[in-house]
Each structure stands twice: as structure tokens, then as C-alpha cells.
Motif scaffolding. Structure first.
Motif, PDB file in Angstrom:
ATOM      1  N   ASP A 166       9.429 -11.560  -0.893  1.00 49.54           N
ATOM      2  CA  ASP A 166       8.712 -10.887   0.014  1.00 49.54           C
ATOM      3  C   ASP A 166       8.262  -9.359  -0.333  1.00 49.54           C
ATOM      4  OD1 ASP A 166       9.709 -12.947   1.566  1.00 49.54           O
ATOM      5  OD2 ASP A 166      11.853 -11.785   2.860  1.00 49.54           O
ATOM      6  N   LEU A 167       8.640  -8.813  -1.565  1.00 50.33           N
ATOM      7  CA  LEU A 167       8.268  -7.485  -1.835  1.00 50.33           C
ATOM      8  C   LEU A 167       6.944  -7.368  -1.467  1.00 50.33           C
ATOM      9  CD1 LEU A 167      11.832  -7.746  -1.933  1.00 50.33           C
ATOM     10  CD2 LEU A 167      10.847  -6.136  -4.170  1.00 50.33           C
ATOM     11  N   GLY A 168       6.123  -7.820  -2.059  1.00 53.71           N
ATOM     12  CA  GLY A 168       4.860  -8.571  -2.140  1.00 53.71           C
ATOM     13  C   GLY A 168       4.205  -8.213  -1.268  1.00 53.71           C
ATOM     14  N   PHE A 169       4.129  -8.835  -0.123  1.00 49.76           N
ATOM     15  CA  PHE A 169       4.149  -8.696   0.973  1.00 49.76           C
ATOM     16  C   PHE A 169       4.679  -7.249   1.705  1.00 49.76           C
ATOM     17  CE2 PHE A 169       2.086 -12.809   0.671  1.00 49.76           C
ATOM     18  CZ  PHE A 169       1.427 -12.607   1.341  1.00 49.76           C
ATOM     19  N   ILE A 170       5.952  -6.941   2.114  1.00 45.66           N
ATOM     20  CA  ILE A 170       6.233  -5.352   2.171  1.00 45.66           C
ATOM     21  C   ILE A 170       5.135  -4.447   1.781  1.00 45.66           C
ATOM     22  CG2 ILE A 170       7.871  -3.843   2.519  1.00 45.66           C
ATOM     23  CD1 ILE A 170       9.801  -5.830   2.204  1.00 45.66           C
ATOM     24  N   LEU A 171       4.455  -4.269   0.597  1.00 48.77           N
ATOM     25  CA  LEU A 171       4.046  -3.474   0.020  1.00 48.77           C
ATOM     26  C   LEU A 171       2.454  -3.377   0.796  1.00 48.77           C
ATOM     27  CD1 LEU A 171       4.307  -3.340  -3.740  1.00 48.77           C
ATOM     28  CD2 LEU A 171       5.384  -1.452  -1.776  1.00 48.77           C
ATOM     29  N   LEU A 172       2.101  -5.117   0.840  1.00 46.18           N
ATOM     30  CA  LEU A 172       0.841  -5.750   1.470  1.00 46.18           C
ATOM     31  C   LEU A 172       0.860  -3.991   2.610  1.00 46.18           C
ATOM     32  CD1 LEU A 172       0.044  -9.162   0.741  1.00 46.18           C
ATOM     33  CD2 LEU A 172      -1.212  -7.368   0.283  1.00 46.18           C
ATOM     34  N   GLY A 173       2.204  -4.718   3.510  1.00 50.91           N
ATOM     35  CA  GLY A 173       2.191  -4.221   5.060  1.00 50.91           C
ATOM     36  C   GLY A 173       1.823  -2.778   5.107  1.00 50.91           C
ATOM     37  N   PHE A 174       2.272  -2.340   3.854  1.00 51.09           N
ATOM     38  CA  PHE A 174       1.933  -0.290   3.875  1.00 51.09           C
ATOM     39  C   PHE A 174       0.342  -0.392   3.325  1.00 51.09           C
ATOM     40  CE2 PHE A 174       7.025  -0.183   2.691  1.00 51.09           C
ATOM     41  CZ  PHE A 174       6.989  -0.247   3.783  1.00 51.09           C
ATOM     42  N   ILE A 175      -0.036  -1.251   2.592  1.00 55.84           N
ATOM     43  CA  ILE A 175      -1.295  -1.394   2.304  1.00 55.84           C
ATOM     44  C   ILE A 175      -2.563  -1.432   3.403  1.00 55.84           C
ATOM     45  CG2 ILE A 175      -3.499  -2.374   0.874  1.00 55.84           C
ATOM     46  CD1 ILE A 175      -0.793  -2.440  -0.972  1.00 55.84           C
ATOM     47  N   ILE A 176      -2.148  -2.285   4.001  1.00 47.21           N
ATOM     48  CA  ILE A 176      -2.799  -2.245   5.653  1.00 47.21           C
ATOM     49  C   ILE A 176      -3.297  -0.995   6.220  1.00 47.21           C
ATOM     50  CG2 ILE A 176      -2.821  -3.718   7.443  1.00 47.21           C
ATOM     51  CD1 ILE A 176      -2.099  -6.499   5.642  1.00 47.21           C
ATOM     52  N   GLU A 177      -1.527  -0.763   5.812  1.00 49.55           N
ATOM     53  CA  GLU A 177      -1.236   0.403   7.866  1.00 49.55           C
ATOM     54  C   GLU A 177      -2.381   1.861   6.765  1.00 49.55           C
ATOM     55  OE1 GLU A 177       2.492  -0.448   9.558  1.00 49.55           O
ATOM     56  OE2 GLU A 177       2.861   0.697   8.011  1.00 49.55           O
ATOM     57  N   GLU A 178      -2.189   2.061   5.528  1.00 48.09           N
ATOM     58  CA  GLU A 178      -2.678   3.316   4.787  1.00 48.09           C
ATOM     59  C   GLU A 178      -4.245   2.870   5.122  1.00 48.09           C
ATOM     60  OE1 GLU A 178      -3.711   4.816   0.008  1.00 48.09           O
ATOM     61  OE2 GLU A 178      -1.334   4.794   1.281  1.00 48.09           O
ATOM     62  N   LYS A 179      -4.675   2.382   4.769  1.00 48.76           N
ATOM     63  CA  LYS A 179      -6.025   1.320   3.991  1.00 48.76           C
ATOM     64  C   LYS A 179      -7.191   1.857   6.369  1.00 48.76           C
ATOM     65  CE  LYS A 179      -8.022   1.234   1.327  1.00 48.76           C
ATOM     66  NZ  LYS A 179      -8.452   2.439   0.254  1.00 48.76           N
ATOM     67  N   ALA A 180      -6.038   1.010   7.214  1.00 47.75           N
ATOM     68  CA  ALA A 180      -6.688   0.861   8.530  1.00 47.75           C
ATOM     69  C   ALA A 180      -6.046   2.137   9.161  1.00 47.75           C
ATOM     70  CB  ALA A 180      -5.685   0.216   9.144  1.00 47.75           C
ATOM     71  N   GLY A 181      -5.188   3.123   8.894  1.00 48.85           N
ATOM     72  CA  GLY A 181      -5.118   4.310   9.622  1.00 48.85           C
ATOM     73  C   GLY A 181      -5.012   4.118  11.047  1.00 48.85           C
ATOM     74  N   VAL A 182      -4.218   2.997  11.056  1.00 46.57           N
ATOM     75  CA  VAL A 182      -2.893   2.694  12.465  1.00 46.57           C
ATOM     76  C   VAL A 182      -1.672   1.649  11.639  1.00 46.57           C
ATOM     77  CG1 VAL A 182      -4.718   2.814  14.041  1.00 46.57           C
ATOM     78  CG2 VAL A 182      -4.541   0.899  12.873  1.00 46.57           C
ATOM     79  N   SER A 183      -0.884   0.896  12.804  1.00 41.76           N
ATOM     80  CA  SER A 183      -0.134   0.641  12.080  1.00 41.76           C
ATOM     81  C   SER A 183      -0.344  -0.969  12.231  1.00 41.76           C
ATOM     82  CB  SER A 183       1.272   0.628  13.013  1.00 41.76           C
ATOM     83  OG  SER A 183       1.024   0.322  14.759  1.00 41.76           O
ATOM     84  N   LEU A 184       0.672  -1.788  11.297  1.00 46.49           N
ATOM     85  CA  LEU A 184       0.540  -2.956  11.169  1.00 46.49           C
ATOM     86  C   LEU A 184       0.037  -3.788  12.369  1.00 46.49           C
ATOM     87  CD1 LEU A 184       0.000  -5.458   9.235  1.00 46.49           C
ATOM     88  CD2 LEU A 184       2.273  -5.691   8.690  1.00 46.49           C
ATOM     89  N   ASP A 185       1.284  -3.560  13.204  1.00 47.69           N
ATOM     90  CA  ASP A 185       1.353  -4.270  14.226  1.00 47.69           C
ATOM     91  C   ASP A 185       0.129  -3.627  14.959  1.00 47.69           C
ATOM     92  OD1 ASP A 185       2.265  -1.968  14.788  1.00 47.69           O
ATOM     93  OD2 ASP A 185       4.107  -1.989  16.349  1.00 47.69           O
ATOM     94  N   VAL A 186       0.195  -2.970  15.616  1.00 46.40           N
ATOM     95  CA  VAL A 186      -1.412  -2.133  16.041  1.00 46.40           C
ATOM     96  C   VAL A 186      -2.592  -3.063  15.977  1.00 46.40           C
ATOM     97  CG1 VAL A 186      -2.943  -0.272  16.875  1.00 46.40           C
ATOM     98  CG2 VAL A 186      -0.008   0.215  17.121  1.00 46.40           C
ATOM     99  N   LEU A 187      -3.181  -2.665  14.318  1.00 40.87           N
ATOM    100  CA  LEU A 187      -3.953  -3.683  14.029  1.00 40.87           C
ATOM    101  C   LEU A 187      -4.309  -4.407  13.969  1.00 40.87           C
ATOM    102  CD1 LEU A 187      -6.587  -2.704  12.687  1.00 40.87           C
ATOM    103  CD2 LEU A 187      -4.871  -4.361  10.244  1.00 40.87           C
ATOM    104  N   TRP A 188      -2.797  -5.768  13.802  1.00 32.58           N
ATOM    105  CA  TRP A 188      -3.398  -6.952  14.252  1.00 32.58           C
ATOM    106  C   TRP A 188      -3.620  -7.767  15.792  1.00 32.58           C
ATOM    107  CZ3 TRP A 188       0.383 -10.794  17.046  1.00 32.58           C
ATOM    108  CH2 TRP A 188       0.501 -11.722  16.371  1.00 32.58           C
TER     109      TRP A 188
END
Length: 368
Positions: A166-188
């Protein structure tokens, strides 16, 4: 086209599911499945039971929402990573030291996006961060949780083994948000699910609760004592605000099936997605190294798979802790989605483990 004896299929499923209801495996279930024969897609959805065992129970319907738990990993996080790869914002081989602005301990710098997606980063499977996270101010939660995860001792060197994390995918969520500049839920929602017109039936949004009449109940919250209905069951995700790279997705069985069908169509080159190419999707669905994992998607384990005996080696799927699952056989153009609220009645996982392959086998025998 092969003629299916639907009455017999329904009778066999009714017998197995109704027996499970009597044995309190869950209070409710919705099952959706389809296959393609002679260019015609044949699909059905069957629902059984109630949203909870007692109280303000409602009959399970095809439009009942379930907490999809870890189905979030492939259906939200992997597909969101696909968006970033297509946009040139990230690569699977990127190391954390190259793609993050975080302060990284030395042993975490060489972890790659591929390692995180394929559960080979070495990060532990789970930690009960919610015990302290739910008391952290909202604006500090992401940074705190990120720091705690990066401070964890690795179980092995990145890329040398596999451990579902789970920890790896929590980090992936944070990485997505940093790279996309928006929250994970908004991007998806904007880039992945709205183009497929499924945003009404697949929901992934912070602090969003549903009308109890529309959602299957899970368990009591460990810190509030309130029964969870339309509020994410995963304690860490709930403490994060309801959205994470590892959990938080809610949906109906027909909607999950529709997404699975789209993945089949895109994999086969019969459909396109505006946010990522079919070639990229096919790559993300390949096994990584010698493990059983693709990029966020699981593969059948011969002789011991929740998918049963008949899914081919070209199948991909995932399980959710709350009692949910999907399996897609790309070779046979077939998908089966099984959504339950098994945590509502018991923490015993053995009952659902026995049921999953049985249900899949009943359906696949009719399709083959």
C-alpha cells in the motif's frame, strides 16, 4: 454466436450466492460479466442481498455503490500514471531522485516508478499511519505521510523481490499530484474516466459521502465508532481525507465492467483513449520481470488464483480488501466483476477466498 443457457447459469449462481448470504459471507453482492462472441458482446448483471445486515437495509441493485478498496490501484493510479507518461511528464524508469522534489533518504533514491507500480520497491506492505494521521491538520497530512513512508526501512533492495505494498501506491499518488499540478482525484476524473462517460458511476473524490440508500455498508470506523457507508473503509485512506493512490474508489459493478470492457477494446486496438495510447496500455499490462505483477495489475497464479481455473495467462485483475474484484481475460474478450461488502460481517477472509474462484468457474464454463 454461441447460445448461452442463461437460465441454467443464473440457477447455478443463485445457489452459490444465496448459500453465501446464509453463511454471512457478506450482506450484499452485485456480479457483472461479459464476453465477446462473433463480434457481439453478451453481458449480464445480477444482484443479491441487502446493503447491510440490519438497520436501514436496502436491496442491492445494479446501481448500488461499493467501496472498491484496492481496485483503486490499477483503475485509478496506474491509468493516471499512463496519462503522465503520455504527456511526457514521467517515465517508468525514472528514479525518485529524478522525478521528485522531496528530501530522500539514500536507500530510497534508486526506487523507480516501475518498482512502485510492480510492488518491487522494498517498501513495507502496510503501516497503521491513521492512528496519528487523523489528528494532523488537513494541510499538513500529505507532507507528513510522505515523510513517514520515506523513513520506513526497506524490506529488500529495490527490484530484487516483490511485496504487495500500500505504501508504494500512496507514494505514487503523491508523485502524480506533484507532476500533474492537480490532485489525484481531479486528474483521474478529468483525464481518465470522463472521456469514457463513467464519472457518475465511478466516484473518487475527497471527503465525499453517499446517500446510505445508494451504497453498501462496510464496518465501523475505528476512531469515530460510526458505521461506514459511502466513506472509505481503508483507515489510512480515510485519515488522508478519502482519496489515496491505494484506495478511495467507489463504483457500481456495471460501471467497473464497462471500464474493463474498454480496456479490452483498447488492448485489442478496437478503441482509443484520448489520454493515453493503446501501445502504452498494452505495455502497462505486461508482466514485470519474473513476478506475477504487471504495472498495478495482478496476473493469475496457476492452480491457486482467485480467478479460478479457466482464465488464460493473458488475464489481468485485482482484488479489494472489502470483498471486491475484477478479472479480465484479454485473450477471450471476457471480464467478470464481483463486488461484495464482505468486511461488513466478518474479518475472516477465507470465506470470500473460497467463493471467488467458484463464481468465476461457473461463469467461464458457460462462456468456453
Amino acid at each position: 454466436m454461441k447460445i448461452f443457457n442463461e437460465a441454467r447459469l443464473k440457477e447455478e449462481l443463485d445457489n452459490v450466492i444465496n448459500d453465501s448470504l446464509k453463511r454471512d459471507v457478506f450482506s450484499g453482492v452485485c456480479l457483472s460479466f461479459s464476453t465477446l462472441k462473433d463480434s457481439v458482446r453478451w453481458s449480464r448483471s445480477y444482484s443479491y442481498g441487502t446493503t447491510e445486515k440490519s438497520g436501514s437495509q436496502k436491496r442491492i441493485k445494479q446501481r448500488t455503490y461499493f467501496d472498491l478498496a484496492s481496485l483503486t490501484k490499477p483503475l485509478v493510479t496506474t491509468l493516471s500514471i499512463a496519462v503522465l507518461i503520455e504527456d511526457g511528464l514521467i517515465r517508468l524508469e525514472d528514479e525518485l531522485s529524478d522525478c521528485c522534489s522531496w528530501q530522500l533518504p539514500e536507500d530510497k533514491k534508486r526506487i523507480t516508478i516501475s518498482h512502485l507500480l510492480s510492488h518491487s520497491s522494498g517498501l513495507p506492505a502496510h503501516k497503521p499511519y491513521y492512528k496519528k494521521l487523523h489528528e494532523v491538520p488537513e494541510h499538513q497530512k500529505s507532507k507528513k505521510l510522505q515523510k513517514w513512508i520515506l523513513q520506513e526501512e526497506l524490506c529488500f533492495s529495490p527490484g530484487t523481490d516483490n511485496l504487495y505494498s500500500d505504501l508504494g501506491f500512496i507514494l505514487l499518488g503523491f508523485i502524480i499530484e506533484e507532476k500533474a499540478g492537480v490532485s489525484l482525484d481531479v486528474l483521474w476524473e478529468k483525464k481518465v474516466i470522463t472521456p469514457l462517460k463513467l464519472q457518475k458511476w465511478l466516484l473518487f473524490s475527497k471527503n465525499k459521502s453517499f446517500d446510505r440508500r445508494l451504497c453498501a455498508v462496510t464496518q465501523n470506523c475505528v476512531w469515530s465508532g460510526k458505521m461506514l457507508c459511502g466513506i472509505v473503509h481503508d483507515d489510512n485512506c480515510r485519515a488522508m481525507g478519502g482519496v489515496g493512490g491505494h484506495a478511495g474508489l467507489f463504483g457500481t459493478a456495471p460501471a467497473v465492467l464497462s471500464l474493463c470492457e474498454h480496456l479490452i477494446e483498447q488492448f485489442k486496438g478496437r478503441e482509443e483513449h484520448p489520454s493515453y495510447s493503446s501501445a502504452l496500455l498494452r505495455h502497462l499490462l505486461t508482466r514485470v520481470g519474473k513476478s506475477s505483477w504487471a504495472y498495478g495489475f495482478d496476473t493469475p497464479t496457476r492452480g491457486n488464483s482467485s480467478s479460478g481455473r479457466f482464465f488464460s495467462n493473458e488475464s489481468r485483475g485485482h482484488l479489494g480488501f472489502t470483498g471486491t474484484s475484477f478479472w479480465i481475460d484479454f485473450e477471450r474478450d471476457t471480464a467478470i466483476v464481483l463486488l461484495t461488502n464482505r468486511v461488513h460481517l466478518s474479518d475472516n477472509i477465507e470465506k470470500i477466498k473460497k467463493l471467488r474462484p467458484l463464481v468465476h468457474d461457473i461463469i467461464m464454463k458457460f462462456f468456453l
